[in-house]
Design a protein around this motif. Structure first.
Motif, PDB file in Angstrom:
ATOM      1  N   THR A  89       1.175   8.579  13.986  1.00  0.00           N
ATOM      2  CA  THR A  89       1.027  10.019  13.779  1.00  0.00           C
ATOM      3  C   THR A  89       0.578  10.400  12.379  1.00  0.00           C
ATOM      4  O   THR A  89       0.205  11.545  12.145  1.00  0.00           O
ATOM      5  CB  THR A  89       2.374  10.716  14.028  1.00  0.00           C
ATOM      6  OG1 THR A  89       3.359  10.152  13.145  1.00  0.00           O
ATOM      7  CG2 THR A  89       2.832  10.527  15.469  1.00  0.00           C
ATOM      8  N   GLY A  90       0.633   9.472  11.430  1.00  0.00           N
ATOM      9  CA  GLY A  90       0.521   9.854  10.031  1.00  0.00           C
ATOM     10  C   GLY A  90       1.905  10.248   9.542  1.00  0.00           C
ATOM     11  O   GLY A  90       2.863  10.335  10.324  1.00  0.00           O
ATOM     12  N   TYR A  91       2.047  10.480   8.234  1.00  0.00           N
ATOM     13  CA  TYR A  91       3.353  10.808   7.672  1.00  0.00           C
ATOM     14  C   TYR A  91       3.641  12.310   7.726  1.00  0.00           C
ATOM     15  O   TYR A  91       2.850  13.109   7.213  1.00  0.00           O
ATOM     16  CB  TYR A  91       3.443  10.355   6.211  1.00  0.00           C
ATOM     17  CG  TYR A  91       3.823   8.908   6.043  1.00  0.00           C
ATOM     18  CD1 TYR A  91       4.764   8.316   6.873  1.00  0.00           C
ATOM     19  CD2 TYR A  91       3.252   8.134   5.044  1.00  0.00           C
ATOM     20  CE1 TYR A  91       5.120   6.997   6.729  1.00  0.00           C
ATOM     21  CE2 TYR A  91       3.606   6.796   4.881  1.00  0.00           C
ATOM     22  CZ  TYR A  91       4.537   6.234   5.729  1.00  0.00           C
ATOM     23  OH  TYR A  91       4.890   4.915   5.578  1.00  0.00           O
ATOM     24  N   PRO A  92       4.764  12.707   8.314  1.00  0.00           N
ATOM     25  CA  PRO A  92       5.152  14.127   8.317  1.00  0.00           C
ATOM     26  C   PRO A  92       5.185  14.720   6.914  1.00  0.00           C
ATOM     27  O   PRO A  92       4.842  15.886   6.717  1.00  0.00           O
ATOM     28  CB  PRO A  92       6.539  14.113   8.965  1.00  0.00           C
ATOM     29  CG  PRO A  92       6.492  12.940   9.887  1.00  0.00           C
ATOM     30  CD  PRO A  92       5.699  11.902   9.131  1.00  0.00           C
ATOM     31  N   ARG A  93       5.576  13.935   5.922  1.00  0.00           N
ATOM     32  CA  ARG A  93       5.672  14.460   4.557  1.00  0.00           C
ATOM     33  C   ARG A  93       4.306  14.870   4.013  1.00  0.00           C
ATOM     34  O   ARG A  93       4.221  15.653   3.068  1.00  0.00           O
ATOM     35  CB  ARG A  93       6.302  13.427   3.634  1.00  0.00           C
ATOM     36  CG  ARG A  93       5.387  12.247   3.314  1.00  0.00           C
ATOM     37  CD  ARG A  93       6.024  11.302   2.333  1.00  0.00           C
ATOM     38  NE  ARG A  93       5.101  10.265   1.919  1.00  0.00           N
ATOM     39  CZ  ARG A  93       5.473   9.033   1.621  1.00  0.00           C
ATOM     40  NH1 ARG A  93       6.736   8.686   1.707  1.00  0.00           N
ATOM     41  NH2 ARG A  93       4.583   8.141   1.225  1.00  0.00           N
ATOM     42  N   ASN A  94       3.232  14.342   4.596  1.00  0.00           N
ATOM     43  CA  ASN A  94       1.900  14.670   4.105  1.00  0.00           C
ATOM     44  C   ASN A  94       1.293  15.892   4.788  1.00  0.00           C
ATOM     45  O   ASN A  94       0.193  16.318   4.417  1.00  0.00           O
ATOM     46  CB  ASN A  94       0.958  13.477   4.272  1.00  0.00           C
ATOM     47  CG  ASN A  94       1.230  12.386   3.257  1.00  0.00           C
ATOM     48  OD1 ASN A  94       1.828  12.633   2.218  1.00  0.00           O
ATOM     49  ND2 ASN A  94       0.796  11.180   3.556  1.00  0.00           N
ATOM     50  N   ASP A  95       1.988  16.454   5.760  1.00  0.00           N
ATOM     51  CA  ASP A  95       1.465  17.658   6.417  1.00  0.00           C
ATOM     52  C   ASP A  95       1.191  18.755   5.403  1.00  0.00           C
ATOM     53  O   ASP A  95       0.224  19.515   5.518  1.00  0.00           O
ATOM     54  CB  ASP A  95       2.459  18.176   7.469  1.00  0.00           C
ATOM     55  CG  ASP A  95       2.497  17.298   8.711  1.00  0.00           C
ATOM     56  OD1 ASP A  95       1.628  16.418   8.846  1.00  0.00           O
ATOM     57  OD2 ASP A  95       3.387  17.514   9.553  1.00  0.00           O
ATOM     58  N   ILE A  96       2.052  18.842   4.396  1.00  0.00           N
ATOM     59  CA  ILE A  96       1.916  19.889   3.390  1.00  0.00           C
ATOM     60  C   ILE A  96       0.584  19.798   2.652  1.00  0.00           C
ATOM     61  O   ILE A  96       0.031  20.797   2.185  1.00  0.00           O
ATOM     62  CB  ILE A  96       3.093  19.818   2.384  1.00  0.00           C
ATOM     63  CG1 ILE A  96       3.089  21.040   1.467  1.00  0.00           C
ATOM     64  CG2 ILE A  96       3.044  18.543   1.576  1.00  0.00           C
ATOM     65  CD1 ILE A  96       4.281  21.087   0.536  1.00  0.00           C
ATOM     66  N   LEU A  97       0.026  18.595   2.566  1.00  0.00           N
ATOM     67  CA  LEU A  97      -1.229  18.411   1.846  1.00  0.00           C
ATOM     68  C   LEU A  97      -2.417  18.990   2.599  1.00  0.00           C
ATOM     69  O   LEU A  97      -3.518  19.095   2.050  1.00  0.00           O
ATOM     70  CB  LEU A  97      -1.464  16.922   1.576  1.00  0.00           C
ATOM     71  CG  LEU A  97      -0.387  16.214   0.756  1.00  0.00           C
ATOM     72  CD1 LEU A  97      -0.714  14.749   0.575  1.00  0.00           C
ATOM     73  CD2 LEU A  97      -0.215  16.891  -0.600  1.00  0.00           C
ATOM     74  N   LYS A 104       5.241  25.733  -5.449  1.00  0.00           N
ATOM     75  CA  LYS A 104       6.543  25.411  -5.917  1.00  0.00           C
ATOM     76  C   LYS A 104       6.633  23.996  -6.243  1.00  0.00           C
ATOM     77  O   LYS A 104       5.746  23.215  -6.215  1.00  0.00           O
ATOM     78  CB  LYS A 104       7.662  25.807  -4.925  1.00  0.00           C
ATOM     79  CG  LYS A 104       7.588  27.215  -4.499  1.00  0.00           C
ATOM     80  CD  LYS A 104       8.433  27.519  -3.495  1.00  0.00           C
ATOM     81  CE  LYS A 104       8.361  26.979  -2.210  1.00  0.00           C
ATOM     82  NZ  LYS A 104       7.579  27.391  -1.214  1.00  0.00           N
ATOM     83  N   TYR A 105       7.870  23.283  -6.873  1.00  0.00           N
ATOM     84  CA  TYR A 105       8.241  21.893  -7.107  1.00  0.00           C
ATOM     85  C   TYR A 105       9.206  21.452  -6.007  1.00  0.00           C
ATOM     86  O   TYR A 105       9.161  21.943  -4.904  1.00  0.00           O
ATOM     87  CB  TYR A 105       8.878  21.761  -8.496  1.00  0.00           C
ATOM     88  CG  TYR A 105       7.948  22.154  -9.612  1.00  0.00           C
ATOM     89  CD1 TYR A 105       6.925  21.309  -9.994  1.00  0.00           C
ATOM     90  CD2 TYR A 105       8.090  23.368 -10.262  1.00  0.00           C
ATOM     91  CE1 TYR A 105       6.053  21.660 -11.021  1.00  0.00           C
ATOM     92  CE2 TYR A 105       7.229  23.721 -11.296  1.00  0.00           C
ATOM     93  CZ  TYR A 105       6.212  22.870 -11.669  1.00  0.00           C
ATOM     94  OH  TYR A 105       5.369  23.215 -12.677  1.00  0.00           O
ATOM     95  N   GLY A 106      10.137  20.428  -6.258  1.00  0.00           N
ATOM     96  CA  GLY A 106      11.104  20.009  -5.249  1.00  0.00           C
ATOM     97  C   GLY A 106      10.588  18.901  -4.357  1.00  0.00           C
ATOM     98  O   GLY A 106      11.354  18.159  -3.773  1.00  0.00           O
ATOM     99  N   ASP A 107       9.285  18.797  -4.257  1.00  0.00           N
ATOM    100  CA  ASP A 107       8.669  17.758  -3.438  1.00  0.00           C
ATOM    101  C   ASP A 107       7.448  17.274  -4.202  1.00  0.00           C
ATOM    102  O   ASP A 107       6.625  18.075  -4.650  1.00  0.00           O
ATOM    103  CB  ASP A 107       8.263  18.334  -2.077  1.00  0.00           C
ATOM    104  CG  ASP A 107       7.764  17.266  -1.120  1.00  0.00           C
ATOM    105  OD1 ASP A 107       7.040  16.357  -1.585  1.00  0.00           O
ATOM    106  OD2 ASP A 107       8.078  17.343   0.072  1.00  0.00           O
ATOM    107  N   ILE A 108       7.308  15.978  -4.348  1.00  0.00           N
ATOM    108  CA  ILE A 108       6.189  15.445  -5.124  1.00  0.00           C
ATOM    109  C   ILE A 108       4.847  15.880  -4.558  1.00  0.00           C
ATOM    110  O   ILE A 108       3.863  16.026  -5.281  1.00  0.00           O
ATOM    111  CB  ILE A 108       6.265  13.910  -5.211  1.00  0.00           C
ATOM    112  CG1 ILE A 108       5.269  13.389  -6.262  1.00  0.00           C
ATOM    113  CG2 ILE A 108       6.018  13.265  -3.860  1.00  0.00           C
ATOM    114  CD1 ILE A 108       5.405  11.911  -6.538  1.00  0.00           C
TER     115      ILE A 108
END
Length: 216
Positions: A89-97, A104-108
């Motif tokens: 699926t790809g990484y869920p954490r990269n959806d934001i990109l 904002k900060y809090g997530d690289i």
């Protein structure tokens, strides 16, 4: 932990963790592998002598394992000796990109979005940052020691890295002053890198994983 149905980890679970019947374990792992892992390592010099045995036992509990790209899927199958369900699926954490209005900060990842350029060493963050197609510089001053003594790499970094390998602070400064030239020189290599490692990423990995694992 004794009552939860779902568990999500991005690395190895604690040794004391005992998966109860009926629980579902989602292993996201924490990045596209650059440095060799577990059963792909000939010698373990940076972990416990029981490292391979422990990882093998722990990975038997994983019901789902996320892969960010085909390259990782093939390695994860082999290095973990994993025969469970792989989520391509790809990484869920990269959806934001892939969002147009993320701040904002809090997530690289939010720092990635604000950055014009990435300077990194051997961290797998550059596989994620490549989703943005922005220039990257690689500070590889201790390359030979890292490659030959500590871990070894899955890729030929001289051939595949989508940016220059730099060995001194002066070289980094010079590259930063000439980013347009760096982008031009590495344009084709960057495209090949993106197609190989980022083509599964489309901003919908979280939804795809939720539908598969949590039946949402």
């Amino acid at each position: 932990m004794a009552r939860s149905k779902y568990f999500v980890f991005n690395g190895r679970q604690p040794k004391y963790f005992i998966k109860r019947e009926g629980s579902v374990f989602l292993e996201t792992w924490h990045g596209t592998p650059l440095k060799k892992l577990v059963f792909d390592m000939e010698e373990v010099t940076s972990a416990s002598p029981m490292y391979k045995r422990d990882v093998y036992i722990q990975s038997r509990s994983w019901d789902y394992l996320i892969a960010p790209n085909r390259f990782s899927a093939e390695i994860f199958r082999r290095c973990f000796m994993y025969d469970g369900t792989m989520l391509d699926t790809g990484y869920p954490r990269n959806d934001i990109l892939h969002l147009n209005d993320a701040m904002k900060y809090g997530d690289i990842a939010r720092l990635y979005l604000m950055a014009d350029v990435l300077i990194t060493d051997y961290s797998s963050v550059f596989f994620d940052f490549a989703n943005l197609r922005r220039p990257m510089l690689f500070f590889t001053y201790d390359l030979e020691k890292y490659r030959s003594v500590l871990r070894g790499f899955y890729i030929n970094i001289e051939e595949e890295l989508p940016g220059p390998m730099l060995f001194t602070t002066e070289e980094i400064i010079a590259a930063l002053r000439n980013l347009p030239d760096v982008e031009k020189i590495y344009k084709e290599k960057y495209k090949l890198f993106y197609d190989k490692y980022c083509s599964w990423e489309d901003g919908n990995a979280s939804r795809k994983v939720a539908e598969r694992v949590f039946r949402l």
